[in-house]
Write a protein that holds these residues in place. Structure first.
Motif, PDB file in Angstrom:
ATOM      1  N   GLY A 764      36.001  57.474  39.183  1.00 54.12           N
ATOM      2  CA  GLY A 764      34.727  57.249  39.849  1.00 54.12           C
ATOM      3  C   GLY A 764      34.926  56.889  41.299  1.00 54.12           C
ATOM      4  N   MET A 765      33.862  57.089  42.062  1.00 51.92           N
ATOM      5  CA  MET A 765      33.864  56.686  43.460  1.00 51.92           C
ATOM      6  C   MET A 765      32.566  55.950  43.707  1.00 51.92           C
ATOM      7  N   GLU A 766      32.660  54.677  44.050  1.00 54.36           N
ATOM      8  CA  GLU A 766      31.489  53.838  44.276  1.00 54.36           C
ATOM      9  C   GLU A 766      31.405  53.497  45.761  1.00 54.36           C
ATOM     10  N   PHE A 767      30.174  53.480  46.242  1.00 54.53           N
ATOM     11  CA  PHE A 767      29.976  53.287  47.674  1.00 54.53           C
ATOM     12  C   PHE A 767      28.770  52.378  47.872  1.00 54.53           C
ATOM     13  N   SER A 768      28.940  51.303  48.637  1.00 51.26           N
ATOM     14  CA  SER A 768      27.847  50.361  48.871  1.00 51.26           C
ATOM     15  C   SER A 768      27.719  50.061  50.361  1.00 51.26           C
ATOM     16  N   LEU A 769      26.559  50.437  50.913  1.00 52.08           N
ATOM     17  CA  LEU A 769      26.298  50.083  52.302  1.00 52.08           C
ATOM     18  C   LEU A 769      26.017  48.595  52.433  1.00 52.08           C
ATOM     19  N   TRP A 770      25.412  48.032  51.398  1.00 46.95           N
ATOM     20  CA  TRP A 770      25.040  46.610  51.450  1.00 46.95           C
ATOM     21  C   TRP A 770      26.276  45.730  51.631  1.00 46.95           C
ATOM     22  N   TYR A 771      27.319  46.017  50.794  1.00 50.50           N
ATOM     23  CA  TYR A 771      28.545  45.228  50.879  1.00 50.50           C
ATOM     24  C   TYR A 771      29.564  45.849  51.833  1.00 50.50           C
ATOM     25  N   ARG A 772      29.194  47.015  52.404  1.00 49.93           N
ATOM     26  CA  ARG A 772      30.103  47.752  53.285  1.00 49.93           C
ATOM     27  C   ARG A 772      31.493  47.855  52.641  1.00 49.93           C
ATOM     28  N   GLU A 773      31.438  48.417  51.414  1.00 51.96           N
ATOM     29  CA  GLU A 773      32.665  48.523  50.622  1.00 51.96           C
ATOM     30  C   GLU A 773      32.623  49.812  49.805  1.00 51.96           C
ATOM     31  N   SER A 774      33.770  50.456  49.667  1.00 53.23           N
ATOM     32  CA  SER A 774      33.888  51.608  48.772  1.00 53.23           C
ATOM     33  C   SER A 774      35.044  51.354  47.807  1.00 53.23           C
ATOM     34  N   LYS A 775      34.924  51.951  46.645  1.00 54.33           N
ATOM     35  CA  LYS A 775      35.965  51.749  45.631  1.00 54.33           C
ATOM     36  C   LYS A 775      36.148  53.046  44.856  1.00 54.33           C
ATOM     37  N   THR A 776      37.379  53.484  44.736  1.00 52.87           N
ATOM     38  CA  THR A 776      37.698  54.630  43.881  1.00 52.87           C
ATOM     39  C   THR A 776      38.584  54.137  42.742  1.00 52.87           C
ATOM     40  N   SER A 777      38.364  54.694  41.577  1.00 58.70           N
ATOM     41  CA  SER A 777      39.130  54.244  40.411  1.00 58.70           C
ATOM     42  C   SER A 777      39.509  55.425  39.543  1.00 58.70           C
ATOM     43  N   VAL A 778      40.694  55.342  38.987  1.00 56.16           N
ATOM     44  CA  VAL A 778      41.167  56.313  38.001  1.00 56.16           C
ATOM     45  C   VAL A 778      41.660  55.517  36.807  1.00 56.16           C
TER      46      VAL A 778
END
Length: 886
Positions: A764-778
């Motif tokens: 997955g690839m998660e993206f948050s403007l609110w927290y100004r953070e992105s996260k990719t996971s396998v």
């Protein structure tokens, strides 16, 4: 030189020629009956033996031998009669009365009255120059009876001179070495040369496969020109290549000892062997000395449907992370392989909706004509709603251990018909490429269906303008590894479409270095150095990987080093990290890199002090005497701090053979507008996109998309709790080895090794403007079970051993990026959870009546989890990320 050749030819001829004036083989005296005691035993045990002893049995008897006829003009042309009597069967090892399944049994009760009567019927052997020219018995006899007689007849075959010959006996047509010293002859049979009617199959991958070491030595002692004793020992050790402790050994011994002689029948009159045989018994026939097939019968085995009813709970989704799932999967495959098409269809139609995908995995992996017909009749490829079942079928075909032309033809027919889902259409073609590769490796490149599919995928990219179809054909060619596809990949590596370039370059990296020509290297170098056009960073990074893995020249490496400092910001750091990783891990290119770095222009502080968050790192996952597993992580960011490419690889190497076990690549593009950042050069007009591609056990799977286009992105980017997208989920038959080992005694050892993997890979690839953070996971979840079973059957008696191991494991790779400040913070984590390993050993001796002796030995251990080490910069960054999260 000519003199030397003549000398060698004369020497070779003298070694294999019969001695003039002497006997070529054993000779029997007329009017004499030779009385022998005979025994053969078979033992099954662990490769290194065990305290618990072995499983097995011994057959003993008397054997009377006499001369029936001899050619007056050739004393070494003889027809002899053998008669077996007083047959006894007992355990090969010491057994207490309680554990002795043969206690109170007789040969008649074990073998049956008719079989025992058949084995005690005399049979004839035609010996010429010490070799069995013909074996005469009765066609109506049971196959096991004829084979046991052939085992005795094979001890009559020997020669009295040293040399290497090809001869037939019960083991097949084999190359045999004889060494004669006085009255002692040693016969060494080279068992891997033996050709028999029995056929088996084995796994496509050597790393996941099984190997066998065999030896057969018979020592003859002669007295007065005939055999006084023959002692034979035959050993077969079968082991899993990746874990040689999962192994079994079969030992077969034969002993024939002359106990006395007495007056025998007179020699029969006749002109030739055929006439003499007919005069003795018209029903006797030359049935061949090579062993015949024996059909095993299971009187108490449940039907396929009964087996399914007992195992279906273990194949529900809730159980897939447990070792019971692949164990039940393997047992179901064994049952399916013995079932008819109608029986298989009954199970498919009765399975619950949740268990049905696992049943499709098992049916397809069985790889029998009945199972293929059943699953093709059951699936409806025009129905887009059953996409999951169709894809599970296709993936099981791709992972098939021993596919045949019929399986490839079935996929070709599907591709020509109406398919309800575009995704399935793409998967069909991609998997056909994988089957072409496997069939070509077995020598089937010229099979009619393979030729058709090769033409389809080789001509496919040039025959369409649809971007998704071009990618589909390129991925199929990537799986096929056809040498003819290399020019196609070289062409598309310079395409204007980034996806074409990436697929082509990653495909070139999979080929043997010897196939990468200078012309192809020039193409790849043009891409990296952007001689003709500007390329995306991930394309240039892929080109660099090809250059560095294809025996790069000094000039190529120097040019790569000189490019560092002139690349986009993050790519400078990526290339620097790649070079350092090759040096640290001592990869093949490290030697030439060291040479190039002696030049201070290409190796200096300014060039090697570039900063950034992109990285490349390799390390060891596991090391043992049998297999070495390594991992690599490549992370490339855009200049704005957003992930551009993440590539995780796991390799396994065994005995010089490499297996690409896993590759999970996540790519993202066109996301800079979200944080008002400027795209890197060549990436200004890229559409917003994120997706994942997986390669599993050397098979490229269909890529999946997280989002595509701005509207799809906007609907997903505000949430950090998006569910991961499944890339592959199911049951895979990793190891699949089946063979029948013909023993010189006439008995057969059936060996089967299977490995099943329940796997769930999601990302997955998660993206948050609110927290100004992105996260990719396998996320990788799996349960593995490997079982080996070796058994030797004699009618109602069976002795054997089952050896197995199992484990359940999880591997997670997470990348967290915080872009609330600049330079942005990046933390990579690769974690392996604590996992169990269980080993099981079962030895058994059983009678079909139900009486049995079974011994068990189990061993379990926990392997502690760990976080795989990456470079020190990453560790420092992770501390800052997690500190800021608090």
């Amino acid at each position: 030189m000519l003199t030397l050749v003549v000398f060698l030819l004369c020497t070779a001829s003298s070694i294999s020629a019969f001695p003039k004036g002497g006997a070529a083989g054993p000779r029997l005296n007329n009017n004499q009956l030779y009385k022998f005691s005979y025994s053969t035993e078979v033992l099954v045990d662990r490769a290194k033996g065990s305290k618990e002893g072995n499983a097995g049995y011994r057959i003993s008897s008397n054997v009377d031998v006499n001369l029936v006829w001899r050619d007056p003009s050739n004393k070494d042309d003889q027809l002899i009669q053998l008669a077996i009597s007083n047959v006894r069967i007992e355990p090969a090892g010491h057994r207490s009365e309680k554990n002795n399944v043969l206690h109170g049994s007789t040969a008649e009760s074990v073998m049956g009255k008719s079989t025992l009567a058949a084995i005690t019927k005399p049979f004839l052997v035609h010996l010429k120059n010490g070799k069995v020219k013909a074996f005469y018995s009765y066609w109506a006899e049971p196959a096991i009876t004829k084979n046991l007689k052939r085992g005795v007849a094979s001890l009559m075959q020997t020669q009295l001179h040293t040399g290497k010959v090809i001869e037939n006996d019960v083991s097949g047509r084999c190359t045999v070495e004889y060494k004669a010293v006085n009255d002692r002859v040693t016969r060494t049979k080279i068992l891997n040369t033996c050709k028999t009617a029995e056929t088996g199959f084995t796994t496509h991958s050597q790393v996941l496969g099984v190997s066998r070491k065999s030896s057969s030595v018979t020592v003859f002692t002669l007295e007065d020109g005939f055999i006084s004793s023959a002692v034979a020992k035959e050993t077969h050790t079968i082991a899993l290549n990746a874990r040689r402790s999962t192994a079994a050994k079969v030992v077969s011994r034969q002993t024939l000892t002359l106990v006395g002689t007495e007056a025998g029948p007179l020699e029969a009159a006749g002109k030739d062997v055929a006439g003499v045989v007919k005069s003795i018994d018209a029903k006797l026939a030359a049935v061949g000395v090579i062993a015949g097939k024996v059909k095993s019968k299971c009187k108490s085995c449940p039907s396929l449907f009964e087996h399914w009813q007992a195992k279906q709970k273990q194949l529900e989704p809730a159980s897939l992370s447990k070792a019971t799932a692949p164990r039940s999967f393997l047992a179901l495959i064994q049952s399916i392989r013995k079932a008819s098409k109608d029986e298989i269809l009954k199970v498919l139609k009765s399975a619950s909706k949740t268990a049905l995908p696992q049943v499709v995995d098992a049916v397809t992996s069985s790889q029998t004509p009945a199972s293929l017909d059943a699953v093709l009749q059951f699936l409806n490829f025009t129905d887009a709603k059953s996409l999951v079942l169709q894809e599970r079928f296709l993936y099981a075909c791709g992972f098939a251990s021993h596919p045949n032309e019929q399986m490839l033809q079935a996929l070709l027919d599907i591709s020509k018909g109406k398919i309800g889902s575009t995704d399935i259409k793409e998967s069909v073609v991609i998997i056909m490429g994988a089957l072409v590769h496997k069939l070509c490796q077995k020598g089937g490149c010229n099979l009619p269906t393979v030729v058709q599919v090769k033409k389809l995928i080789l001509e496919g990219p040039a025959g369409t303008q649809v971007e998704s179809e071009v990618q589909m054909y390129l991925l199929a060619l990537k799986n096929s590894l056809l040498p003819e596809a290399i020019p196609i990949f070289a062409k598309y590596a310079e395409s204007e479409v980034g996806a074409y370039c990436t697929i082509s370059l990653t495909a070139l990296q999979r080929y043997d270095v010897s196939l990468i020509t200078d012309e192809v290297k020039q193409t790849v170098n043009r891409v990296y150095h952007q001689n003709h056009r500007i390329y995306e960073k991930n394309v240039r990074a892929a080109a660099a990987d090809v250059i560095l893995s294809s025996n790069p020249s000094y000039t190529e490496v120097k040019n790569l080093l000189l490019s560092i400092g002139n690349l986009p910001y993050e790519m400078n750091k990526y290339m620097l990290s790649k070079i350092q990783d090759i040096l640290r891990f001592h990869l093949p290119a490290s030697k030439v890199i060291k040479q190039a770095m002696k030049d201070m222009i290409s190796h200096n502080y300014d060039r090697f002090a570039k900063v950034g968050s992109s990285s490349s790192f390799s390390g060891f996952m596991a090391e043992s005497a049998d297999v070495t597993s390594t991992y690599s992580l490549d992370i490339l960011y855009s200049g704005s701090g957003i992930l551009r490419r993440s590539n995780m690889n796991i390799y396994s190497a065994s005995n010089g053979v490499l297996l690409h076990g896993l590759q999970v690549a996540i790519e993202a593009q066109g996301l800079e507008s979200l944080i008002a950042a400027t795209p890197d050069e060549g990436e200004e007009d890229l559409e917003s996109f994120a997706g994942m591609s997986a390669l599993l056990f050397d098979i490229q799977l269909r890529p999946v998309t997280f989002f595509k286009g701005y509207s799809d992105l906007m609907s997903k980017m505000f949430s950090m709790s998006s569910d991961p997208i499944n890339v592959v989920k199911g049951l895979i038959l990793l190891t699949d080895h089946s063979e029948v080992i013909q023993l010189q005694s006439g008995l057969k050892a059936a060996a089967e090794f299977q490995g099943g993997l329940a796997i769930d890979i999601s990302g997955g690839m998660e993206f948050s403007l609110w927290y100004r953070e992105s996260k990719t996971s396998v996320s990788n979840r799996g349960a593995l079970v490997v079982t080996g079973n070796v058994a030797v059957e004699l009618d109602s008696l069976s002795a054997g051993m089952e050896v197995s191991f199992e484990t359940e494991a999880a591997l997670d790779f997470i990348t967290t990026v915080q872009f609330s400040e600049y330079p942005f913070l990046v933390c990579m984590q690769m974690d392996k959870t604590t996992f169990p390993i269980g080993e099981h050993l079962i030895k058994y001796e059983r009678l079909s009546s139900g009486k049995s002796f079974v011994s068990h030995k189990d061993r379990k251990q926990l392997i502690p989890g760990l976080e795989f080490p990456l470079h020190q910069e990453n560790s420092n960054m992770c501390k800052r990320v997690f500190d800021s999260s608090w």
